[in-house]
Every structure is written in C-alpha cells, then in structure tokens.
Design an enzyme around this catalytic site. Structure first.
Site, mmCIF file in Angstrom:
data_model
loop_
_atom_site.group_PDB
_atom_site.id
_atom_site.type_symbol
_atom_site.label_atom_id
_atom_site.label_comp_id
_atom_site.label_asym_id
_atom_site.label_seq_id
_atom_site.Cartn_x
_atom_site.Cartn_y
_atom_site.Cartn_z
ATOM 1 N N LYS A 171 1.184 -1.531 -0.031
ATOM 2 C CA LYS A 171 -0.199 -0.112 -0.332
ATOM 3 C C LYS A 171 0.621 1.539 -0.310
ATOM 4 O O LYS A 171 2.128 0.602 0.347
ATOM 5 C CB LYS A 171 -1.081 -0.178 1.385
ATOM 6 C CG LYS A 171 -2.224 0.917 0.963
ATOM 7 C CD LYS A 171 -3.339 -0.031 0.156
ATOM 8 C CE LYS A 171 -4.522 0.297 -0.100
ATOM 9 N NZ LYS A 171 -5.338 0.159 0.077
HETATM 10 P P1 NAD Z 1 -13.032 7.491 -2.404
HETATM 11 O O1 NAD Z 1 -12.481 8.617 -2.672
HETATM 12 O O2 NAD Z 1 -13.541 7.457 -4.152
HETATM 13 O O3 NAD Z 1 -14.632 7.555 -2.141
HETATM 14 C C1 NAD Z 1 -13.978 7.724 -0.533
HETATM 15 C C2 NAD Z 1 -15.557 8.502 -0.119
HETATM 16 O O4 NAD Z 1 -15.746 8.102 1.687
HETATM 17 C C3 NAD Z 1 -16.236 9.350 -0.605
HETATM 18 O O5 NAD Z 1 -17.621 9.880 -1.099
HETATM 19 C C4 NAD Z 1 -15.575 10.730 0.703
HETATM 20 O O6 NAD Z 1 -16.352 11.788 0.617
HETATM 21 C C5 NAD Z 1 -16.006 9.202 1.619
HETATM 22 N N1 NAD Z 1 -15.782 10.170 2.746
HETATM 23 C C6 NAD Z 1 -14.264 10.380 3.373
HETATM 24 N N2 NAD Z 1 -14.456 10.475 5.033
HETATM 25 C C7 NAD Z 1 -15.071 10.002 5.339
HETATM 26 C C8 NAD Z 1 -15.399 10.264 6.891
HETATM 27 N N3 NAD Z 1 -15.172 10.572 7.652
HETATM 28 N N4 NAD Z 1 -16.940 9.831 7.132
HETATM 29 C C9 NAD Z 1 -17.985 9.595 5.818
HETATM 30 N N5 NAD Z 1 -17.311 9.187 4.429
HETATM 31 C C10 NAD Z 1 -16.302 9.538 3.956
HETATM 32 O O7 NAD Z 1 -12.558 6.490 -2.526
HETATM 33 P P2 NAD Z 1 -12.796 4.953 -2.628
HETATM 34 O O8 NAD Z 1 -11.963 4.153 -3.122
HETATM 35 O O9 NAD Z 1 -14.269 4.609 -2.836
HETATM 36 O O10 NAD Z 1 -12.446 3.788 -1.156
HETATM 37 C C11 NAD Z 1 -13.459 3.539 -0.222
HETATM 38 C C12 NAD Z 1 -13.117 2.629 0.114
HETATM 39 O O11 NAD Z 1 -13.010 1.401 -0.313
HETATM 40 C C13 NAD Z 1 -11.621 3.047 1.290
HETATM 41 O O12 NAD Z 1 -11.977 2.350 2.845
HETATM 42 C C14 NAD Z 1 -10.898 1.809 0.551
HETATM 43 O O13 NAD Z 1 -9.600 1.531 1.309
HETATM 44 C C15 NAD Z 1 -11.915 0.181 0.282
HETATM 45 N N6 NAD Z 1 -11.142 0.424 -0.507
HETATM 46 C C16 NAD Z 1 -11.145 1.158 -2.284
HETATM 47 C C17 NAD Z 1 -10.768 -0.077 -3.407
HETATM 48 C C18 NAD Z 1 -10.551 0.711 -4.753
HETATM 49 O O14 NAD Z 1 -11.397 0.388 -5.267
HETATM 50 N N7 NAD Z 1 -11.217 1.657 -5.333
HETATM 51 C C19 NAD Z 1 -10.601 -2.119 -3.731
HETATM 52 C C20 NAD Z 1 -11.136 -1.883 -2.289
HETATM 53 C C21 NAD Z 1 -11.477 -1.315 -1.070
#
Ligand code: NAD
Length: 418
Positions: free
Chosen positions: A107
């Site tokens: 990561k």
């Molecule tokens: P992103 O940046 O696209 O979206 C994050 C979202 O969370 C946004 O809507 C933001 O406004 C919201 N957010 C941020 N802080 C917040 C808070 N304190 N309370 C509520 N909402 C909040 O990120 P993403 O890629 O969608 O990732 C989201 C989660 O999924 C993370 O934990 C990430 O590690 C995990 N994840 C992502 C992927 C991927 O392919 N992108 C894969 C596996 C896991």
C-alpha cells in the site's frame, strides 16, 4: 517501530494475532508476518501554483512478496500515516491470498488533501512521489492502484512517470488506469460489483429476498457509488448514501441513477440534490436495513456504536471499518459479516485481470471480466463460509485464516534466505 504504533495498525495486527492463535501458526512465521517486509518514507517537494515549494510526506509499504509481486492502492488523504499504510498493506496480503491471486500485499499514500490542490499541483505531486518510490515499484515488483483520493488520472501520471524513467511504455506498472493506455473494462466498478456479488450470495445463504432488501451505503466515492448503483440494478432498495459531509435518507428508496447524474455529472453536492432527508454519518450506520455497506474509511463501527447497528448483513466495502471489540458485539447480535478482505476483493481481482491483459497485450470483453470476477469472488465466499462452519469461526476469522495459511505455505516452501 514506534511509527507503526497507530490504531489501524494495531487493529490489523490484533486480527492477525487472533487468527494466528486459532490456526496454531508456526511461531517463527508469526513473527515474520507481523511486520512489513519493507517500508519507505519519502519527502515530496512540490512547486505550488504561487511559486512557493511545499513539502509532503509519502509512503510505500510492502508487507509480503512470498507469492508474487506485491499489489496495493495509493491513498491521498490528510490523515495518512505509516501505521495506516502498513495495516492496509497487511490486509492486501491476506486479501490476494484469499482470492488466490499470485500477489503479495502493499500500500502507498501521501499525506495531502487532494481536493485542495489544483490539477497542476496534483500532477507534480504525483510525478515526484512516483519518482521517489520508483526503486520499489514495477510490473514484476510492486503494482500500485487507486484508493481513497486517487483515480484513473493519478494512475495515468504514475504510469507515465514510470515509463519515462525506463524509456518505454509500461502499462502493467499500475492498474486502475484509463482504457486508452491499457486499462481494463470493468475496473472502475469492480470493487462495488464484487460487494454486490458476495452480498447476493450471503442473502441466498440467509434465505433473504433481494426485492425486499434495503441497503445503506456510507461513502459515495468509487466503491460506495458503484455499490449503490449495482444494488439498485439487482432490485434492492437503497435507502441511504453518504459522503464526508453527511447523508441522504429516503425510506422509499433513493433514485440512484438520477442522484449519480446530479452528483457525478453536474457536481452537485449530495445535500443540495434534496433527494432525501439529510442525516449524519453516525445516523446512517444505525439505520434499520437489510444490508449496511461501510465504503469510506477505517474504524467507523466501534464499541461505541456497534450495539446500535441494526443491519442483517454487514458488507465491508471499506478496509478495516470495524474494530475488534465492535466485531464481537455484532457477532453476538447475529449480524452476518462479510469481512473486508473478502467483500472488497473485486477491486484487486479485476486489477489482476488488467495486469494479465497488459502482459498478454490482449484485451477481454466486459462480460468476460464480470463473469470471471463473479466466479472468483463467489468461490472465495463459499470457501470462507464452509471453513467458518467447519472451524466454528466467524467469517472474518475464517477469511483471515485461509489467507494467512496460503502465505504461510509459500514461506515454508521457499524457506528462509540465506
Ligand atoms: P473514494 O475516495 O473514491 O471515496 C471515499 C468516499 O468516502 C467519499 O465519498 C468521501 O466523501 C467519503 N468519506 C471520506 N471521509 C469520510 C468520513 N469521515 N465519513 C464518511 N464518509 C467519508 O475512495 P474509494 O476508492 O471508494 O475507497 C473507499 C474505501 O474502500 C476505502 O476504505 C478503500 O481502502 C476501500 N477500497 C477501495 C478499493 C478501490 O478499488 N477503490 C478497493 C478495495 C477497497
């Protein structure tokens, strides 16, 4: 290492220790797997638009590479720190092993609020960060992907920076990049689609009906918005979604396509769409619903609010959204948990497809990608469910033990160098 001593790293290690104890993991391996293989901290000087130079701190952590190149996203967020990145790297190791992908876990991240930078500043930050971590990354070494605060454009800049350093185009140096430079169809929605695939399997197992299901999603970024969209497409009623500012609630079900058109298309803030009552993120987590999908940051469900969580299924789109003490409270309440390393593995599964397509220089049809994702993630779900029943372990412990066991087998086969 005191830098690692933060709540997210402690959570990842506590989960690992619980699983290691249950499976009687070899004590020598236990010590090796508890710490990351390699951690790099970099200083990133960026010339800002006003001509001043600002320093940012970045990280790349490789937790394990016994089964292949390490793989893991890059996070841009103001709270990023070494412990959080090391925890996320460890979860990537177990996630890749659980899904049977030939990868270790890694990561990266930069301590920055990306929305406060101009496009030019973001590009210069990304290129300098990519240059600083260049000695560690590469298609056969360690392959970055998007995470919170990064997207396909950031991946394109990293791919270009890497390619400039070696002198030729290397599409396989990152995944989650645009289609025009070797990205894969279906990658953007993959994590959300995987969340829906495993949730549907869990519903079948619990004999719940999708038509009568209500869904609440915390986080409306890549994972949350795609989960909400596909949940609605398969017939569920999405009653709430939120982002960092708060959430929308509509007991009759939100019109997700219209919401996405206004939110993503027109850039209208969630609240201004007025498509539901305005609620806080805390209230969203406590809604009475069939499926709750945390899809934002870690440690959202803790001992403070776990007793108030009223879902039947918790599908962890985010990494590490549930603390260990909250986990026990939810299990005691009879909540069926689809743990993060299983529920959100659709992202890295399709990243693997992207990397394979880049290596083959041969690209697949979107339906093939969806079918293969479905096959791998539902098989992982059923293996985990069977193992959990056989071992009388929770789904989380079953998933962790399966992943850890595959990594342990790789270490034992390779032996200890020198
Ligand atoms: P992103 O940046 O696209 O979206 C994050 C979202 O969370 C946004 O809507 C933001 O406004 C919201 N957010 C941020 N802080 C917040 C808070 N304190 N309370 C509520 N909402 C909040 O990120 P993403 O890629 O969608 O990732 C989201 C989660 O999924 C993370 O934990 C990430 O590690 C995990 N994840 C992502 C992927 C991927 O392919 N992108 C894969 C596996 C896991």
């Amino acid at each position: 290492m005191t830098e690692l001593n933060n709540p997210t790293f402690r959570l990842a290690v506590a989960q690992f220790e619980q699983a290691a104890a249950m499976m009687h993991l070899d004590p020598n391996l236990h010590e090796r797997l508890k710490m990351p293989e390699r951690s790099l901290i970099v200083s990133i000087p960026v010339r800002m638009d006003d001509d001043t130079v600002r320093m940012f701190t970045g990280y790349r952590v490789q937790h394990d590479s016994s089964r292949g190149p390490s793989k893991g996203g890059i996070r841009y967020h103001p709270d990023v720190n070494l412990g959080e990145i090391a925890a996320l790297a460890m979860w990537m190791t177990w996630k890749c092993a659980l899904a049977g992908l030939p990868y270790g876990g890694a990561k990266g991240g930069v301590r920055v609020a990306p929305k406060k930078l101009s496009r030019g500043e973001l590009q210069r930050l990304t290129r300098r960060y990519a240059t600083e971590i260049f000695p560690l990354i590469g298609p056969d070494k360690d392959v970055p992907a998007p995470d919170v605060g990064t997207d396909a454009q950031v991946m394109a800049w990293i791919m270009d920076t890497y390619s400039q350093q070696v002198g030729f185009a290397v599409p396989g140096s990152v995944t989650g990049k645009p289609l025009s430079i070797g990205g894969s169809l279906g990658r953007e929605e993959a994590t959300g689609r995987g969340v829906v695939d495993v949730t549907l399997e869990a519903m079948r197992h619990l004999r719940l009906d999708i038509e009568n299901a209500t869904v609440a999603v915390q986080g409306f970024g890549n994972v949350g918005s795609n989960t909400a969209r596909i949940m609605r497409e398969v017939g569920a009623k999405v009653i709430a979604v939120s982002d960092v500012t708060g959430g929308l609630y509509n007991a009759k079900g939100l019109d997700i396509p219209e919401l996405l058109r206004r939110f993503r298309g027109d850039g209208q803030p969630l609240r201004e769409t007025k498509m539901g009552d305005w609620i806080s993120n805390e209230e969203l987590l406590e809604l009475d619903c069939t499926v709750l999908v945390p899809a934002a940051l870690s440690e959202q469900i803790t001992h403070k609010n776990a007793a108030k969580v009223r879902c039947r299924i918790l599908a962890e789109g985010a990494n590490g959204p549930t603390t260990l003490d909250a986990d026990q409270i939810l299990v005691d309440k009879g909540v069926f948990i689809i743990p993060d390393i299983l529920a959100n593995s659709g992202g890295v599964i399709v990243s693997y497809f992207e990397w394979v397509q880049d290596a083959q220089r041969f690209f697949w049809k979107e339906q093939d990608i969806r079918d293969r994702l479905h096959e791998i993630i539902t098989a992982a779900f059923h293996r985990t469910l069977q193992f959990s029943t056989a071992q009388r372990a929770t789904m989380r412990m079953a998933a962790l033990m399966s992943g850890i066991d595959k990594v342990a087998q790789a270490h034992l086969a390779r032996g200890l160098f020198p």
